[in-house]
Design a protein around this motif. Structure first.
Motif, PDB file in Angstrom:
ATOM      1  N   ALA D  72      34.854  53.853  46.453  1.00  0.00           N
ATOM      2  CA  ALA D  72      36.174  54.037  47.057  1.00  0.00           C
ATOM      3  C   ALA D  72      36.318  53.360  48.419  1.00  0.00           C
ATOM      4  O   ALA D  72      37.219  52.537  48.605  1.00  0.00           O
ATOM      5  CB  ALA D  72      36.502  55.519  47.147  1.00  0.00           C
ATOM      6  N   PRO D  73      35.452  53.672  49.374  1.00  0.00           N
ATOM      7  CA  PRO D  73      35.620  53.040  50.689  1.00  0.00           C
ATOM      8  C   PRO D  73      35.530  51.518  50.619  1.00  0.00           C
ATOM      9  O   PRO D  73      36.197  50.824  51.379  1.00  0.00           O
ATOM     10  CB  PRO D  73      34.468  53.630  51.510  1.00  0.00           C
ATOM     11  N   VAL D  74      34.712  51.039  49.710  1.00  0.00           N
ATOM     12  CA  VAL D  74      34.567  49.589  49.590  1.00  0.00           C
ATOM     13  C   VAL D  74      35.858  48.976  49.045  1.00  0.00           C
ATOM     14  O   VAL D  74      36.290  47.901  49.462  1.00  0.00           O
ATOM     15  CB  VAL D  74      33.390  49.233  48.673  1.00  0.00           C
ATOM     16  N   PHE D  75      36.452  49.650  48.101  1.00  0.00           N
ATOM     17  CA  PHE D  75      37.704  49.163  47.512  1.00  0.00           C
ATOM     18  C   PHE D  75      38.816  49.105  48.561  1.00  0.00           C
ATOM     19  O   PHE D  75      39.714  48.279  48.478  1.00  0.00           O
ATOM     20  CB  PHE D  75      38.156  50.079  46.370  1.00  0.00           C
ATOM     21  N   ALA D  76      38.743  50.013  49.536  1.00  0.00           N
ATOM     22  CA  ALA D  76      39.826  50.118  50.512  1.00  0.00           C
ATOM     23  C   ALA D  76      39.728  49.033  51.576  1.00  0.00           C
ATOM     24  O   ALA D  76      39.374  49.288  52.721  1.00  0.00           O
ATOM     25  CB  ALA D  76      39.788  51.504  51.162  1.00  0.00           C
ATOM     26  N   ALA D  77      40.051  47.824  51.160  1.00  0.00           N
ATOM     27  CA  ALA D  77      40.024  46.703  52.107  1.00  0.00           C
ATOM     28  C   ALA D  77      41.237  46.802  53.025  1.00  0.00           C
ATOM     29  O   ALA D  77      42.279  47.325  52.631  1.00  0.00           O
ATOM     30  CB  ALA D  77      40.035  45.394  51.343  1.00  0.00           C
ATOM     31  N   ALA D  89      34.866  42.264  49.087  1.00  0.00           N
ATOM     32  CA  ALA D  89      34.896  43.720  48.935  1.00  0.00           C
ATOM     33  C   ALA D  89      34.555  44.100  47.489  1.00  0.00           C
ATOM     34  O   ALA D  89      33.723  44.985  47.237  1.00  0.00           O
ATOM     35  CB  ALA D  89      36.269  44.266  49.309  1.00  0.00           C
ATOM     36  N   LEU D  90      35.172  43.386  46.560  1.00  0.00           N
ATOM     37  CA  LEU D  90      34.919  43.669  45.138  1.00  0.00           C
ATOM     38  C   LEU D  90      33.454  43.436  44.798  1.00  0.00           C
ATOM     39  O   LEU D  90      32.801  44.265  44.138  1.00  0.00           O
ATOM     40  CB  LEU D  90      35.810  42.784  44.269  1.00  0.00           C
ATOM     41  N   ILE D  91      32.949  42.303  45.274  1.00  0.00           N
ATOM     42  CA  ILE D  91      31.552  41.968  44.999  1.00  0.00           C
ATOM     43  C   ILE D  91      30.619  42.999  45.622  1.00  0.00           C
ATOM     44  O   ILE D  91      29.674  43.475  44.978  1.00  0.00           O
ATOM     45  CB  ILE D  91      31.229  40.558  45.529  1.00  0.00           C
ATOM     46  N   ASP D  92      30.891  43.353  46.856  1.00  0.00           N
ATOM     47  CA  ASP D  92      30.038  44.337  47.527  1.00  0.00           C
ATOM     48  C   ASP D  92      30.045  45.671  46.778  1.00  0.00           C
ATOM     49  O   ASP D  92      29.007  46.319  46.632  1.00  0.00           O
ATOM     50  CB  ASP D  92      30.512  44.541  48.974  1.00  0.00           C
ATOM     51  N   ILE D 125      38.607  50.499  36.688  1.00  0.00           N
ATOM     52  CA  ILE D 125      39.345  49.271  36.357  1.00  0.00           C
ATOM     53  C   ILE D 125      40.584  49.130  37.247  1.00  0.00           C
ATOM     54  O   ILE D 125      40.820  48.070  37.832  1.00  0.00           O
ATOM     55  CB  ILE D 125      39.791  49.272  34.875  1.00  0.00           C
ATOM     56  N   GLY D 126      41.349  50.217  37.332  1.00  0.00           N
ATOM     57  CA  GLY D 126      42.580  50.191  38.122  1.00  0.00           C
ATOM     58  C   GLY D 126      42.382  49.655  39.531  1.00  0.00           C
ATOM     59  O   GLY D 126      42.988  48.644  39.910  1.00  0.00           O
ATOM     60  N   PRO D 127      41.546  50.291  40.323  1.00  0.00           N
ATOM     61  CA  PRO D 127      41.315  49.823  41.689  1.00  0.00           C
ATOM     62  C   PRO D 127      40.869  48.361  41.759  1.00  0.00           C
ATOM     63  O   PRO D 127      41.265  47.638  42.674  1.00  0.00           O
ATOM     64  CB  PRO D 127      40.214  50.753  42.192  1.00  0.00           C
ATOM     65  N   SER D 128      40.061  47.949  40.790  1.00  0.00           N
ATOM     66  CA  SER D 128      39.633  46.552  40.773  1.00  0.00           C
ATOM     67  C   SER D 128      40.838  45.637  40.608  1.00  0.00           C
ATOM     68  O   SER D 128      40.991  44.630  41.310  1.00  0.00           O
ATOM     69  CB  SER D 128      38.666  46.309  39.612  1.00  0.00           C
ATOM     70  N   ARG D 129      41.686  46.011  39.694  1.00  0.00           N
ATOM     71  CA  ARG D 129      42.874  45.207  39.434  1.00  0.00           C
ATOM     72  C   ARG D 129      43.720  45.086  40.703  1.00  0.00           C
ATOM     73  O   ARG D 129      44.241  44.007  41.003  1.00  0.00           O
ATOM     74  CB  ARG D 129      43.692  45.884  38.326  1.00  0.00           C
ATOM     75  N   LEU D 130      43.856  46.187  41.396  1.00  0.00           N
ATOM     76  CA  LEU D 130      44.622  46.178  42.643  1.00  0.00           C
ATOM     77  C   LEU D 130      44.080  45.128  43.603  1.00  0.00           C
ATOM     78  O   LEU D 130      44.829  44.343  44.193  1.00  0.00           O
ATOM     79  CB  LEU D 130      44.536  47.556  43.310  1.00  0.00           C
ATOM     80  N   LEU D 131      42.776  45.136  43.725  1.00  0.00           N
ATOM     81  CA  LEU D 131      42.119  44.211  44.632  1.00  0.00           C
ATOM     82  C   LEU D 131      42.408  42.761  44.233  1.00  0.00           C
ATOM     83  O   LEU D 131      42.768  41.913  45.069  1.00  0.00           O
ATOM     84  CB  LEU D 131      40.606  44.469  44.610  1.00  0.00           C
ATOM     85  N   VAL D 132      42.269  42.519  42.938  1.00  0.00           N
ATOM     86  CA  VAL D 132      42.501  41.152  42.454  1.00  0.00           C
ATOM     87  C   VAL D 132      43.964  40.765  42.626  1.00  0.00           C
ATOM     88  O   VAL D 132      44.277  39.624  42.999  1.00  0.00           O
ATOM     89  CB  VAL D 132      42.076  41.027  40.969  1.00  0.00           C
ATOM     90  N   ASP D 133      44.843  41.704  42.374  1.00  0.00           N
ATOM     91  CA  ASP D 133      46.275  41.397  42.524  1.00  0.00           C
ATOM     92  C   ASP D 133      46.615  41.048  43.969  1.00  0.00           C
ATOM     93  O   ASP D 133      47.351  40.087  44.235  1.00  0.00           O
ATOM     94  CB  ASP D 133      47.123  42.596  42.060  1.00  0.00           C
ATOM     95  N   ARG D 134      46.090  41.831  44.888  1.00  0.00           N
ATOM     96  CA  ARG D 134      46.329  41.537  46.309  1.00  0.00           C
ATOM     97  C   ARG D 134      45.794  40.148  46.637  1.00  0.00           C
ATOM     98  O   ARG D 134      46.404  39.373  47.382  1.00  0.00           O
ATOM     99  CB  ARG D 134      45.616  42.569  47.184  1.00  0.00           C
ATOM    100  N   CYS D 135      44.677  39.852  46.043  1.00  0.00           N
ATOM    101  CA  CYS D 135      44.032  38.566  46.262  1.00  0.00           C
ATOM    102  C   CYS D 135      44.924  37.437  45.765  1.00  0.00           C
ATOM    103  O   CYS D 135      45.184  36.461  46.480  1.00  0.00           O
ATOM    104  CB  CYS D 135      42.698  38.565  45.537  1.00  0.00           C
ATOM    105  N   SER D 136      45.411  37.569  44.538  1.00  0.00           N
ATOM    106  CA  SER D 136      46.203  36.488  43.941  1.00  0.00           C
ATOM    107  C   SER D 136      47.526  36.304  44.676  1.00  0.00           C
ATOM    108  O   SER D 136      48.047  35.188  44.776  1.00  0.00           O
ATOM    109  CB  SER D 136      46.459  36.774  42.460  1.00  0.00           C
ATOM    110  N   ALA D 137      48.051  37.392  45.192  1.00  0.00           N
ATOM    111  CA  ALA D 137      49.305  37.291  45.938  1.00  0.00           C
ATOM    112  C   ALA D 137      49.113  36.379  47.144  1.00  0.00           C
ATOM    113  O   ALA D 137      49.984  35.574  47.484  1.00  0.00           O
ATOM    114  CB  ALA D 137      49.752  38.677  46.390  1.00  0.00           C
ATOM    115  N   LYS D 138      47.996  36.484  47.781  1.00  0.00           N
ATOM    116  CA  LYS D 138      47.713  35.673  48.968  1.00  0.00           C
ATOM    117  C   LYS D 138      47.423  34.226  48.607  1.00  0.00           C
ATOM    118  O   LYS D 138      47.766  33.287  49.329  1.00  0.00           O
ATOM    119  CB  LYS D 138      46.506  36.252  49.717  1.00  0.00           C
TER     120      LYS D 138
END
Lengths: 194, 194, 194, 194
Positions: D72-77, D89-92, D125-138
């Motif tokens: 959880a804390p790692v996901f919370a970038a 963050a995802l990799i870590d 899966i959900g939190p991972s997707r969030l991370l990737v989505d934020r990434c792709s938006a940028k």
DNA sequence: CTATAAGCGAGACGGTACGTCTGGTCTTGTG
DNA sequence: CACAAGACCAGACGTACCGTCTCGCTTATAG
């Protein structure tokens, strides 16, 4: 005669049987029936729990077998035994330390579980009755067989198991005297018995 | 007489006591001693486990009290009761369904746990002995008191608890007859008269 | 080529091998890796436990073999296959129902057990890499081989195994497009497709 | 806001919760998912088995919670993180030693048990997707969101979990580059590749 | 044709863990 | 204080599999 079923697979170890029953008796003496644990028996016997459950389904079953195992030879009094000897055999059987808790506990269970009841009847009550019957035949009492069984076995059980007292020679003599036909008539009238 | 210590705080509920003991008897009849569970008793009584443990420390204790609770009135035979009535009281007491498992199980425990032994002696064996003694006093038997106790109580226990048979009038008569001094004298001399 | 050691004694039954591996696949689909038991496999295959243990030492081993057994033909794409066909082969291989649980579970085990890791590397990861390499050779991507392997195999695994979604034609096209050098140049310069 | 249900009885200990989850992570790292034992976890946490079962019904449940707890804390970038930071963050998160076995094993179970599937979807899966989505938006990629998720998350999983390799800076850069729209535009402009 | 050797099914065996149930104890709140 | 509720440690329950071990039997090759 050969075994009808050729019995496939690895045969059961007789040594294991013995180890388990010995452990049961030890645990009975040490902890009593209620605190006797299959887990503990298995541990003491150096055996896996499965091995115990493979042979006996119930704690009661196991305990009956363990007790009968030591009782059997005691029950087997010689053909020509005197009433005193027969009674003594019964007393000795029930005086075995492991029999103390076990016998009453099993009977207590039998009151609620018919399977235990049957097993107890066949392996414990039955042989006791035989002993008493042989005894009464020699004494030639006039008392009804059923009542006699209750009187003699009951007295022994009450003295040895319930009250936890010794069944010494005086007790044996007294008991035999009490159920003998000549009891008082004899002593008073001097008619004399067999 | 009031309790010397007025005992502060909320007093214990007598209704709770009754509920628990009732539950114990119900469980005894239904499942037997071994399968009786404090947890189950508490549940059936609609009471917290703590409440049970606050009053009784041991399963055996609890069971003894529950059984004595119903046995007590039965033991209390009237002053002028005849031997037959006294014997019947004893039989009736032990014939209560909850007594069936409980009595033997407790005795079985007693063989291993001295505290249980004492409690059993005081609350179960003792009262029985009283009944038998009162009985023998009326009959005027010549048999030694100890042996007589074993004979009478033993016969009843064996008949009712061990063999699970009815202790009917024939049994009572036969038993009394067997321990009466006139038994054979009668038969021989023809004097008779109970 | 004949075996150098003619191996005396009764030879192992090939039919038994098949029966076992079939049973493993069935159990995988039905219960998943964790709940798959050697005992259950043996039972389903109609074979003694010993017979299974004689061939495979580990559950992981057994499962790898069972899966590879069905994967192998799928991996073996024809020499002249197009990138689309190669990718499809990989997807089809991993889409087999028994591969679903098995693949990931084995990899999970590999993280902790080096022997499993090696076997997985040789029989699962290696062949996959071959497929992807053949694929990239045809596409002529500029992406580094290692990264490409992670991208392509990773995407397939994520889509098919992790998310449990279908790897349809759109997915194949999109994936190939994403790793093709002409990706946007194409679209922009209009040079033309594959 | 107070709890709507006043919650009777002794409340659960938060310290116990922590002890259990810590024990789970330790066991995961040491023995892997398959060899992780509720019995062992309880022992290591210094807690009764019951206490574990009271909170989690399934080994998978327990493991998901234990892993999510550290993920959880790692996901919370942070809000304003760069794509590189998000990916890192995802990799870590997935590189945590306890995540190694756990993640894949849980997914493997999910293939067979729908309850596990749902929990995995929501918490992993959900939190991972969030991370990737934020990434792709940028990054502003032109690749379809679903495919992108498979590409990015898949590459990370394949690199880190399946192949057990490090996700270093070069990997991050390469991966981002591979999914960026400018990738080949650059290359076409004559600048040349990496 | 016999001896030797391994394969094989069956099932016993010592273990370990399972998930559940009780035993007692303790910690909350409420009466 | 009593009491209900329920958490908690401890440990036994009876079951399922583990991997190993006897058994008796079958099926091959080797001499």
């Amino acid at each position: 005669v050969t075994s009808p079923t050729p019995r496939r697979g690895r045969p059961r170890s007789a040594a294991t049987d013995r180890a388990i029953l010995d452990a049961v008796r030890a645990q009975l003496v040490e902890h009593g029936y209620t605190s006797l644990t299959i887990e503990g028996v298995a541990a003491k016997a150096g055996v896996a729990k499965t091995t115990v459950y493979r042979r006996w389904t119930t704690k009661a079953d196991l305990v009956v077998d363990a007790v009968v195992d030591t009782l059997a030879p005691v029950f087997a009094a010689p053909e020509d035994a005197s009433p005193e000897e027969l009674l003594r055999a019964l007393i000795d059987a029930l005086s075995l330390p492991e029999a103390r808790t076990a016998f009453l506990a099993v009977i207590s269970e039998a009151a609620v579980d018919p399977l235990v009841a049957e097993r107890a009847e066949v392996r414990l009550i039955g042989p006791s009755r035989l002993l008493v019957d042989r005894c009464s035949a020699k004494v030639g009492t006039t008392i009804d067989g059923d009542l006699l069984f209750d009187l003699v076995a009951g007295a022994v059980i009450h003295r040895v198991l319930v009250r936890g007292q010794q069944g010494d020679d005086a007790f044996v003599t007294g008991l035999l005297d009490a159920v003998s036909p000549q009891r008082h008539g004899l002593a008073e009238g001097g008619v004399g018995g067999s």
